[in-house]
Design an enzyme around this catalytic site. Structure first.
Site, PDB file in Angstrom:
ATOM      1  N   ASP A 147      22.390  31.369 -17.961  1.00 40.97           N
ATOM      2  CA  ASP A 147      20.771  31.617 -17.903  1.00 40.97           C
ATOM      3  C   ASP A 147      20.423  30.376 -19.107  1.00 40.97           C
ATOM      4  O   ASP A 147      21.385  30.512 -19.757  1.00 40.97           O
ATOM      5  CB  ASP A 147      19.825  33.169 -18.319  1.00 40.97           C
ATOM      6  CG  ASP A 147      19.772  33.332 -19.304  1.00 40.97           C
ATOM      7  OD1 ASP A 147      21.367  34.053 -19.928  1.00 40.97           O
ATOM      8  OD2 ASP A 147      18.743  32.590 -20.446  1.00 40.97           O
ATOM      9  N   ASP A 200      21.711  44.870 -28.258  1.00 45.50           N
ATOM     10  CA  ASP A 200      22.951  44.638 -29.584  1.00 45.50           C
ATOM     11  C   ASP A 200      22.323  43.625 -30.761  1.00 45.50           C
ATOM     12  O   ASP A 200      21.349  43.454 -30.650  1.00 45.50           O
ATOM     13  CB  ASP A 200      24.366  43.758 -28.992  1.00 45.50           C
ATOM     14  CG  ASP A 200      23.519  42.580 -27.998  1.00 45.50           C
ATOM     15  OD1 ASP A 200      21.539  42.305 -28.080  1.00 45.50           O
ATOM     16  OD2 ASP A 200      23.941  41.608 -28.024  1.00 45.50           O
ATOM     17  N   CYS A 202      19.674  13.253  -5.709  1.00 43.62           N
ATOM     18  CA  CYS A 202      19.621  14.389  -6.566  1.00 43.62           C
ATOM     19  C   CYS A 202      18.356  14.913  -5.090  1.00 43.62           C
ATOM     20  O   CYS A 202      17.528  13.592  -4.972  1.00 43.62           O
ATOM     21  CB  CYS A 202      18.172  14.425  -7.850  1.00 43.62           C
ATOM     22  SG  CYS A 202      17.283  16.065  -8.088  1.00 43.62           S
ATOM     23  N   GLY A 205      25.953  36.265 -28.256  1.00 44.35           N
ATOM     24  CA  GLY A 205      26.274  35.276 -29.733  1.00 44.35           C
ATOM     25  C   GLY A 205      27.379  34.321 -29.525  1.00 44.35           C
ATOM     26  O   GLY A 205      28.077  33.595 -30.594  1.00 44.35           O
ATOM     27  N   CYS A 210      12.572  14.179  -7.360  1.00 44.33           N
ATOM     28  CA  CYS A 210      13.611  13.140  -7.030  1.00 44.33           C
ATOM     29  C   CYS A 210      12.739  12.548  -5.335  1.00 44.33           C
ATOM     30  O   CYS A 210      13.119  11.400  -5.495  1.00 44.33           O
ATOM     31  CB  CYS A 210      14.826  13.064  -6.966  1.00 44.33           C
ATOM     32  SG  CYS A 210      15.163  13.310  -9.170  1.00 44.33           S
ATOM     33  N   CYS A 259      15.402  17.042  -5.331  1.00 42.96           N
ATOM     34  CA  CYS A 259      14.640  17.959  -5.524  1.00 42.96           C
ATOM     35  C   CYS A 259      13.177  17.202  -4.923  1.00 42.96           C
ATOM     36  O   CYS A 259      12.936  15.806  -4.822  1.00 42.96           O
ATOM     37  CB  CYS A 259      14.292  18.182  -6.250  1.00 42.96           C
ATOM     38  SG  CYS A 259      14.015  17.251  -8.596  1.00 42.96           S
ATOM     39  N   HIS A 317      12.703  19.931 -11.377  1.00 41.76           N
ATOM     40  CA  HIS A 317      14.067  18.447 -11.398  1.00 41.76           C
ATOM     41  C   HIS A 317      14.991  19.054 -11.849  1.00 41.76           C
ATOM     42  O   HIS A 317      15.888  19.360 -11.420  1.00 41.76           O
ATOM     43  CB  HIS A 317      13.636  17.325 -12.132  1.00 41.76           C
ATOM     44  CG  HIS A 317      14.806  16.577 -11.683  1.00 41.76           C
ATOM     45  ND1 HIS A 317      16.143  15.704 -11.069  1.00 41.76           N
ATOM     46  CD2 HIS A 317      15.997  16.011 -13.368  1.00 41.76           C
ATOM     47  CE1 HIS A 317      17.012  15.576 -11.572  1.00 41.76           C
ATOM     48  NE2 HIS A 317      16.596  16.099 -12.783  1.00 41.76           N
ATOM     49  N   ASP A 352      16.337  40.636 -21.066  1.00 38.33           N
ATOM     50  CA  ASP A 352      17.605  40.949 -21.958  1.00 38.33           C
ATOM     51  C   ASP A 352      16.519  42.433 -22.549  1.00 38.33           C
ATOM     52  O   ASP A 352      16.093  42.821 -23.010  1.00 38.33           O
ATOM     53  CB  ASP A 352      17.332  39.523 -23.046  1.00 38.33           C
ATOM     54  CG  ASP A 352      16.071  39.061 -23.837  1.00 38.33           C
ATOM     55  OD1 ASP A 352      15.158  39.761 -23.710  1.00 38.33           O
ATOM     56  OD2 ASP A 352      16.087  38.611 -24.009  1.00 38.33           O
ATOM     57  N   SER A 353      17.670  42.254 -23.762  1.00 37.73           N
ATOM     58  CA  SER A 353      17.460  43.724 -25.132  1.00 37.73           C
ATOM     59  C   SER A 353      16.741  43.286 -25.450  1.00 37.73           C
ATOM     60  O   SER A 353      15.626  44.097 -26.325  1.00 37.73           O
ATOM     61  CB  SER A 353      18.656  44.195 -25.461  1.00 37.73           C
ATOM     62  OG  SER A 353      19.391  43.315 -26.420  1.00 37.73           O
ATOM     63  N   GLY A 354      16.343  42.248 -25.619  1.00 35.30           N
ATOM     64  CA  GLY A 354      15.030  42.349 -27.186  1.00 35.30           C
ATOM     65  C   GLY A 354      15.932  42.061 -28.534  1.00 35.30           C
ATOM     66  O   GLY A 354      15.437  41.205 -28.855  1.00 35.30           O
ATOM     67  N   GLY A 355      17.411  41.900 -28.783  1.00 37.61           N
ATOM     68  CA  GLY A 355      18.100  42.164 -29.985  1.00 37.61           C
ATOM     69  C   GLY A 355      18.375  40.715 -30.407  1.00 37.61           C
ATOM     70  O   GLY A 355      17.496  40.318 -31.438  1.00 37.61           O
ATOM     71  N   PHE A 356      18.295  39.566 -29.280  1.00 34.30           N
ATOM     72  CA  PHE A 356      18.984  37.982 -29.917  1.00 34.30           C
ATOM     73  C   PHE A 356      17.044  37.756 -30.424  1.00 34.30           C
ATOM     74  O   PHE A 356      17.900  36.708 -31.281  1.00 34.30           O
ATOM     75  CB  PHE A 356      19.544  37.139 -28.527  1.00 34.30           C
ATOM     76  CG  PHE A 356      19.289  36.105 -28.630  1.00 34.30           C
ATOM     77  CD1 PHE A 356      20.547  35.329 -29.869  1.00 34.30           C
ATOM     78  CD2 PHE A 356      18.545  34.902 -28.316  1.00 34.30           C
ATOM     79  CE1 PHE A 356      20.784  34.364 -29.944  1.00 34.30           C
ATOM     80  CE2 PHE A 356      18.167  33.972 -29.071  1.00 34.30           C
ATOM     81  CZ  PHE A 356      19.381  33.485 -29.472  1.00 34.30           C
TER      82      PHE A 356
END
Lengths: 388, 388
Positions: free
Chosen positions: B278, B160, B316, B228, B321, B318, B347, B106-110
């Site tokens: 994500d 952003d 499941c 956002g 499980c 995995c 899991h 990501d850009s670091g903005g958030f």
């Protein structure tokens, strides 16, 4: 009288399923195979410790990838939480923690003396307060065996008293109690699919160790442990006690040095007839950011490693060393990421497991003297390390 | 003018190495393949989050076993520690963290807006105090791109400003700033082996989202993100914004819904044209003892599970499980063993990764409508869950 009890328990001589075959010997060092219901153990071996039914931060898959064979779990902890009755209800320890290979449980004795908040010993057993909730609890030789039968490990241990190493009177009393309790443990045991090992005590006192080894050996256990070492004595004292005990314990049964060790402890122990080792050190050091190698330890917090692209050990073939730099491990530690404990545990466990495998191979090939000489030559200059 | 910049950066149209092939469509839902220098991404997909260059408590081997393809790392965190220059010196993020498959940063903005201790925005960028040591730091569109080029992910994000969702004036200003910064990010980018995605902002306001989607689309990015969302608005508001943006963004490029989600968010997003997701939720919930299933969550601290021999989810497949009971997981949690975080992370990640795979297969087979209807029918009665 002893032999009658042993026959009743299906443990006399080699008639049970717990046979020990010596494959090779060199000096006092031995390579063997110990048969258990969950597979064979190739000795000398190192057993990772899974105190609370988990080797901390490591999955059983990762342990398998490390080719671990035997792991140890602690009776004291599992008795208190989640309770041995619950473990039994859930199919026993192997099923509970998903470890289909051999397991050893200790008796709870050492933990009661080192962990419980207060404890009072009488001839019959120990009353103590749980370190978890302060509740009053009691362990006796009989209840320790009952708990270990509920847990269902392949190898279980006699309930013993581990004294501080330097007090002769205390050690004599603790040894006598350990002997009386060993006999009671043998009588209490009923499951034929578990091997009960006796424990030799006696501190740093040669005469006590001689008496203890002879008495414990007389009970005919399928394996023997040496307790009360790596609890504050020097390396020289530990080694000399091992030599005394080694001369007395029967050669056709495995010897287990409890709670030990470091790489040098393994080599020193094997040189003095030891077959089995266990220690929390590899995983505990991992959680304290320390990497074990044959030549010493690296504290990966150190700023020296900030830009270090090398693995922990160029000669190590573990997952961590094949894939990660010291700089990355240092970053994980600085960022307080749990993965550092996992990756360092994998490396540290590999260091001891692989050392034990190479020791075994050297004994089989008849070159263990040379192996040990090289090992100590590489370590010269590195500081002395203790297991606990 | 825009297209000239894009051609200079090697990003115009599909001429670069970042092509997106639509394999199947059903309604607004799409199955595609996005090509990156470190392998293909089969969409829809869920990307586990590895904030500090590690998916918390999980090794890359375990991620591979989960068939994870794309993982996300956070520019804000890696800029502050260990520093993007160090990561570059150590061979870039893929090599540093031993993840040879695609990575997105990501850009670091958030993160600056949600984590930094204090921050001051101006037209040129953001000045803030590090949450780690309180030091004063600064990010601009140009420095965010420079940092992301040092980190070397396959997909990088425009810098952003993410505003709280309900303030119209704030959202208009933040959107305009995001647009100006998107353009500056495009100009700053020089590495041809990274795809820069633009980000649509505009809060819950349809008219802002329309303007933002149209403007960002006009810049010709090889992929578009919807920022956002999942920041406090309702599910209905999120879904209606997705529908608006979906109509405007070009169909031949991937759409990425940032920071989302829950199982229902994935299904709802795909129904509205989203390809990539994500979220920290699977690993964060794992560290808080919560297991995600398609029909809801289990808090494994609950005493109900003390004797429960069932796995988390009977359906499941995995590792957790297949091998461990709820009772064992509860024991690990009660005993504060790190392994609980690892096993629950495995899991929870599997739940979302597998759901995305099944969604993709259903789109390819033309039965995604039925799949989504069944999915929501199974969940009826379970509480609404949010991603952050």
């Amino acid at each position: 009288m002893h032999s009658q009890i042993l026959e009743d328990a299906g443990l006399s001589g080699k008639s049970g399923q717990f046979t020990f075959d010596l494959v090779a010997q060199q000096g006092r060092a031995r390579a063997g195979i110990f048969h258990t219901p969950h597979g064979i153990l190739q000795t000398p071996l190192f057993a990772p410790v899974g105190t609370q039914a988990t080797v901390k931060s490591i999955t059983p898959d990762q342990l398998n990838e490390l080719n671990a064979s035997l792991i140890l779990a602690n009776t004291y902890h599992l008795f208190l939480r989640p309770g041995d009755d619950l473990v039994a209800e859930l199919g026993g320890l192997h099923h509970f923690m998903n470890w289909p290979n051999p397991i050893l449980t200790d008796s709870g004795g050492f933990q009661v003396f080192s962990l419980a908040e207060s404890r009072k010993i009488d001839a019959d057993g120990v009353t103590f307060r749980s370190h978890i909730d302060g509740s009053t609890q009691r362990l006796t030789p009989e209840s320790s065996i009952a708990i270990q039968q509920n847990l269902g490990a392949d190898i279980i241990m006699a309930f013993d008293e581990c004294a501080p190493p330097y007090d002769p009177e205390y050690n004599r009393r603790a040894m006598e109690r350990t002997h009386a309790w060993a006999y009671r443990c043998l009588r209490a045991k009923t499951r034929p699919d578990q091997a009960l090992f006796g424990i030799v005590q006696g501190g740093i006192f040669p005469e006590l160790r001689e008496v203890s080894a002879a008495y414990i050996a007389s009970l005919g256990f399928p394996g023997h442990a040496i307790g009360g070492l790596s609890v504050g004595e020097t390396k020289e004292e530990m080694n000399s006690i091992l030599e005394i005990v080694d001369r007395i314990l029967p050669e056709d049964k495995p010897r287990y040095l409890m709670g030990v060790g470091t790489p040098e402890d393994l080599v020193n122990g094997v040189l003095r007839g030891v077959d089995l080792f266990d220690c929390v050190l590899p995983t505990r050091l991992a959680r304290h950011n320390s990497a074990m190698t044959r030549t010493g330890r690296l504290n990966l917090v150190n700023a020296t490693y900030t830009r270090d692209q090398a693995p922990i050990d160029e000669n190590c073939s573990c997952y961590t060393c094949r894939n990660f730099s010291r700089a990355y491990l240092r970053h994980l530690i600085a960022a307080r990421e749990m993965l550092s404990a996992t990756l360092l545990s994998i490396h540290n466990l590999h260091t001891l497991l692989q050392l034990a495998r190479e020791i075994r191979q050297a004994i089989i090939e008849g070159c263990f003297d040379q192996f040990a000489a090289n090992f100590f030559a590489q370590r010269s200059g590195s500081e002395q390390e203790t297991s606990r």
